[in-house]
Design a protein around this motif. Structure first.
Motif, mmCIF file in Angstrom:
data_model
loop_
_atom_site.group_PDB
_atom_site.id
_atom_site.type_symbol
_atom_site.label_atom_id
_atom_site.label_comp_id
_atom_site.label_asym_id
_atom_site.label_seq_id
_atom_site.Cartn_x
_atom_site.Cartn_y
_atom_site.Cartn_z
ATOM 1 N N ASN A 113 -6.853 -5.811 14.322
ATOM 2 C CA ASN A 113 -5.520 -6.415 14.246
ATOM 3 C C ASN A 113 -4.553 -5.380 14.806
ATOM 4 N N CYS B 169 -1.989 -6.110 22.211
ATOM 5 C CA CYS B 169 -0.649 -6.602 21.915
ATOM 6 C C CYS B 169 0.277 -6.101 23.006
ATOM 7 N N LYS C 283 -0.350 -4.648 15.946
ATOM 8 C CA LYS C 283 1.045 -5.083 15.822
ATOM 9 C C LYS C 283 1.930 -4.138 16.603
ATOM 10 N N THR D 111 8.259 -7.418 13.505
ATOM 11 C CA THR D 111 7.052 -7.526 14.317
ATOM 12 C C THR D 111 7.361 -8.371 15.554
ATOM 13 N N ASP E 99 1.705 -9.579 17.492
ATOM 14 C CA ASP E 99 0.682 -9.491 16.450
ATOM 15 C C ASP E 99 -0.538 -10.272 16.928
#
Length: 146
Positions: free
Chosen positions: A114, A138, A116, A123, A126
């Motif tokens: 994951n 990202c 971000k 944010t 994401d």
């Protein structure tokens, strides 16, 4: 005869009015152009900070834009075998796009990623991925370009 003189006078006045009108528009257009160039120059040199965050398991490497290079050809930095959760704050400038790319190659298929991108506590990107060869980047638009 008076009619042709009157027609010529009206045509001449119209031409003079057109010339003055176009030159005034040209000056306004030039001023607007200069202001736009100043704003772009300011935005290109303005700096901003973003924080990259990567969580998950099995991440082998992380590449990220750290502010070097140019907006069209950023210099990427890399971290091999990062300790998760991983966090890095960088300073970028102008329209340089913030980007982070974690990669995991896990033969068991249990890799999880994951990432971000955070700007001023919010944010702005994401993404998540999992599996045998997980790679999920990202990328966000520069907050200065919005």
């Amino acid at each position: 005869m008076h009619r042709s003189i009157r027609t010529a006078a009206v045509a001449g006045m119209a031409a003079i009015g057109l010339v003055f009108g176009l030159s005034a528009c040209s000056e306004v257009s030039e001023v607007a152009k200069d202001e736009a160039v100043d704003q772009v120059d300011k935005a290109m040199n303005e700096k901003y900070e973003v924080t990259y965050e990567v969580t998950g398991k099995g991440v082998d490497s992380i590449q990220f834009s750290a502010g070097g290079g140019t907006a069209t050809n950023p210099k990427l930095e890399a971290v091999d075998k990062p300790t998760l959760p991983w966090k890095k704050t960088v300073t970028l400038r102008g329209i340089m796009a913030p980007s982070v790319l974690p990669v995991a190659v896990d033969v068991s298929g249990d890799a999880q990623i994951n990432c971000k991108i955070i700007y001023k506590g919010k944010t702005i990107a994401d993404q998540s991925a999992k599996g045998l060869a997980a790679a999920k980047g990202c990328v966000a638009i520069s907050p200065l370009a919005q």
